[in-house]
Design a protein around this motif. Sequence first.
Motif, PDB file in Angstrom:
ATOM      1  N   ASN A  44      72.961 -21.451-111.882  1.00 28.09           N
ATOM      2  CA  ASN A  44      73.722 -22.554-111.291  1.00 28.09           C
ATOM      3  C   ASN A  44      73.211 -22.810-109.878  1.00 28.09           C
ATOM      4  N   CYS A  45      73.736 -23.827-109.215  1.00 33.16           N
ATOM      5  CA  CYS A  45      73.253 -24.155-107.873  1.00 33.16           C
ATOM      6  C   CYS A  45      73.716 -23.139-106.833  1.00 33.16           C
ATOM      7  N   THR A  46      74.855 -22.503-107.057  1.00 36.44           N
ATOM      8  CA  THR A  46      75.317 -21.495-106.113  1.00 36.44           C
ATOM      9  C   THR A  46      74.360 -20.315-106.063  1.00 36.44           C
ATOM     10  N   THR A  47      73.914 -19.850-107.233  1.00 39.65           N
ATOM     11  CA  THR A  47      72.932 -18.768-107.241  1.00 39.65           C
ATOM     12  C   THR A  47      71.600 -19.250-106.671  1.00 39.65           C
ATOM     13  N   ALA A  48      71.283 -20.524-106.868  1.00 38.11           N
ATOM     14  CA  ALA A  48      70.067 -21.076-106.263  1.00 38.11           C
ATOM     15  C   ALA A  48      70.138 -21.001-104.751  1.00 38.11           C
ATOM     16  N   LEU A  49      71.266 -21.382-104.179  1.00 39.03           N
ATOM     17  CA  LEU A  49      71.436 -21.318-102.733  1.00 39.03           C
ATOM     18  C   LEU A  49      71.309 -19.885-102.223  1.00 39.03           C
ATOM     19  N   HIS A  50      71.923 -18.957-102.946  1.00 31.59           N
ATOM     20  CA  HIS A  50      71.843 -17.548-102.549  1.00 31.59           C
ATOM     21  C   HIS A  50      70.395 -17.073-102.537  1.00 31.59           C
ATOM     22  N   LEU A  51      69.666 -17.324-103.637  1.00 31.75           N
ATOM     23  CA  LEU A  51      68.279 -16.878-103.707  1.00 31.75           C
ATOM     24  C   LEU A  51      67.418 -17.557-102.650  1.00 31.75           C
ATOM     25  N   ALA A  52      67.681 -18.838-102.394  1.00 27.74           N
ATOM     26  CA  ALA A  52      66.899 -19.560-101.393  1.00 27.74           C
ATOM     27  C   ALA A  52      67.047 -18.923-100.026  1.00 27.74           C
ATOM     28  N   LEU A  53      68.271 -18.571 -99.658  1.00 19.60           N
ATOM     29  CA  LEU A  53      68.505 -17.955 -98.356  1.00 19.60           C
ATOM     30  C   LEU A  53      67.843 -16.580 -98.269  1.00 19.60           C
ATOM     31  N   VAL A  54      67.962 -15.800 -99.332  1.00 17.87           N
ATOM     32  CA  VAL A  54      67.332 -14.473 -99.347  1.00 17.87           C
ATOM     33  C   VAL A  54      65.818 -14.618 -99.232  1.00 17.87           C
ATOM     34  N   ALA A  55      65.244 -15.544-100.000  1.00 18.26           N
ATOM     35  CA  ALA A  55      63.796 -15.732 -99.986  1.00 18.26           C
ATOM     36  C   ALA A  55      63.294 -16.251 -98.646  1.00 18.26           C
ATOM     37  N   CYS A  56      64.165 -16.951 -97.911  1.00 13.98           N
ATOM     38  CA  CYS A  56      63.802 -17.461 -96.588  1.00 13.98           C
ATOM     39  C   CYS A  56      64.042 -16.437 -95.481  1.00 13.98           C
ATOM     40  N   GLY A  57      64.475 -15.243 -95.862  1.00 13.59           N
ATOM     41  CA  GLY A  57      64.597 -14.163 -94.894  1.00 13.59           C
ATOM     42  C   GLY A  57      65.932 -14.070 -94.188  1.00 13.59           C
ATOM     43  N   VAL A  58      66.977 -14.733 -94.690  1.00 10.09           N
ATOM     44  CA  VAL A  58      68.298 -14.632 -94.068  1.00 10.09           C
ATOM     45  C   VAL A  58      68.862 -13.238 -94.333  1.00 10.09           C
ATOM     46  N   LEU A  72      61.698 -31.708 -99.375  1.00  9.15           N
ATOM     47  CA  LEU A  72      61.917 -32.139 -97.997  1.00  9.15           C
ATOM     48  C   LEU A  72      62.078 -30.965 -97.035  1.00  9.15           C
ATOM     49  N   GLY A  73      62.453 -29.813 -97.567  1.00 13.33           N
ATOM     50  CA  GLY A  73      62.644 -28.616 -96.747  1.00 13.33           C
ATOM     51  C   GLY A  73      61.743 -27.496 -97.223  1.00 13.33           C
ATOM     52  N   ASP A  74      62.132 -26.267 -96.909  1.00 17.65           N
ATOM     53  CA  ASP A  74      61.371 -25.102 -97.365  1.00 17.65           C
ATOM     54  C   ASP A  74      61.696 -24.751 -98.810  1.00 17.65           C
ATOM     55  N   VAL A  75      62.981 -24.921 -99.175  1.00 11.15           N
ATOM     56  CA  VAL A  75      63.430 -24.678-100.545  1.00 11.15           C
ATOM     57  C   VAL A  75      64.484 -25.722-100.875  1.00 11.15           C
ATOM     58  N   GLY A  76      64.444 -26.241-102.099  1.00 17.50           N
ATOM     59  CA  GLY A  76      65.484 -27.150-102.573  1.00 17.50           C
ATOM     60  C   GLY A  76      66.312 -26.502-103.657  1.00 17.50           C
ATOM     61  N   CYS A  77      67.600 -26.855-103.720  1.00 17.00           N
ATOM     62  CA  CYS A  77      68.520 -26.278-104.702  1.00 17.00           C
ATOM     63  C   CYS A  77      69.262 -27.408-105.414  1.00 17.00           C
ATOM     64  N   PHE A  78      69.291 -27.354-106.746  1.00 14.23           N
ATOM     65  CA  PHE A  78      69.895 -28.409-107.546  1.00 14.23           C
ATOM     66  C   PHE A  78      70.915 -27.837-108.526  1.00 14.23           C
ATOM     67  N   GLY A  95      73.977 -24.501-114.718  1.00 16.57           N
ATOM     68  CA  GLY A  95      72.538 -24.347-114.503  1.00 16.57           C
ATOM     69  C   GLY A  95      72.140 -24.883-113.151  1.00 16.57           C
ATOM     70  N   GLY A  96      70.992 -24.417-112.669  1.00 17.61           N
ATOM     71  CA  GLY A  96      70.485 -24.871-111.385  1.00 17.61           C
ATOM     72  C   GLY A  96      68.973 -24.786-111.350  1.00 17.61           C
ATOM     73  N   MET A  97      68.383 -25.295-110.270  1.00 20.62           N
ATOM     74  CA  MET A  97      66.934 -25.265-110.104  1.00 20.62           C
ATOM     75  C   MET A  97      66.593 -25.056-108.639  1.00 20.62           C
ATOM     76  N   LEU A  98      65.563 -24.246-108.404  1.00 19.44           N
ATOM     77  CA  LEU A  98      64.993 -24.040-107.080  1.00 19.44           C
ATOM     78  C   LEU A  98      63.622 -24.702-107.036  1.00 19.44           C
ATOM     79  N   THR A  99      63.291 -25.353-105.917  1.00 12.98           N
ATOM     80  CA  THR A  99      61.980 -25.967-105.761  1.00 12.98           C
ATOM     81  C   THR A  99      61.386 -25.574-104.419  1.00 12.98           C
TER      82      THR A  99
END
Length: 380
Positions: A57-71, A170-176, A189-193
Amino acid sequence: MIKRNIPIGLPSMGIEEWEACRGPIESGWITQGPKVKEFETNFAKRHQVKHAFAVSNCTTALHLALVACGVEPGDEVIVPAFTWVSTANAVKYCHATPVFVDIDINTFNIDINKIAEKITAKTKAIIPVHLFGLCADTEEIRKRFPQLMIVEDGACAAGSALNGKPAGGLGDVGCFSFHPRKSVTTGEGGMLTTDNDEIAVRLDRLRNHGASISEEQRHHGPKPYILSAFEMVGYNYRMTDIQGAIGVVQLGKLDLFIDERQKWAEYYAEELKDIAWLKTPEVPKGYKHGWQSYVTYIDESISPLKRNDIMELLQQKGISTRPGTHAVHMLDVYAKMYGIKPEDFPEAFKADQYSMSIPMHNKMVKEDFEYIVEALKSIQ
């Protein structure tokens, strides 16, 4: 006037999606596999990015995006005060602090002019939300704050664009999101880009328990009986191949769906323009709106009824409405956690209290739109 029953949102699905499920079911490959890969490949191509990774889902996408960006714990992440709670929750999952910024009431997106005052030495990232399908001005954010990692919350923004560049790149990671209220859906469901190769490797591994290769790669490799290596602590945030198969079909209809919504958004704008107390959405030059929702704003200083009374009246006529979303700083959990008052973010407060989303989806017919317009015009 014949009373109708018009839901706020309804997924547009049919026999093609039904038949798409047969492949994974008959093959026995139901978890993340070839259909998810096809969905990812098609999504990346449509959104003009190098990498796309499907998740639960998009919530897990946001979580992974932040972790992958080093938060990390102790970091701060800028978040608009008017958004769905998941945007802030994902920051908390990282044991970081969401720092709220007020919005521009004309777009419902983050007010870029109020970001600088919230940045500290601890600020690691910002999550611009492309609310309701209108991109936040990530170009200007990047220009003013190049030191910040940008995680796009594009939950509503599949197919949206800014100056010809699709959301997600448009950014470093996108979440859908592919929730049923979105333009295209896989149920959940969700998607990371991303265009960043290093971030892509981290995202791919993090969603699959931290494994160095996917189960599909291992299964089709020369030694499927050898388990993958695990070099990081990851999560089980994978999408199923049944969802992926549906996603392939739905994504193929995305532009048709958006074009149809655009036509009816223009109809709403024209037909409702003379209702002085009802403000319809603005689309600045250079933006392609995805129209996940059609969110209006009620000026209670001149409206004949209060927002909630108008929503109740429309409900009685069979027209579903909702507030646009909520002001996160007003939710009990965050208000108490950080001692925030509603008036601390006045524009988000107004959006929370006076926004009203009216039906906009691809199952609606001409008579539905006409009925809604007539009902709004009749409110005196």
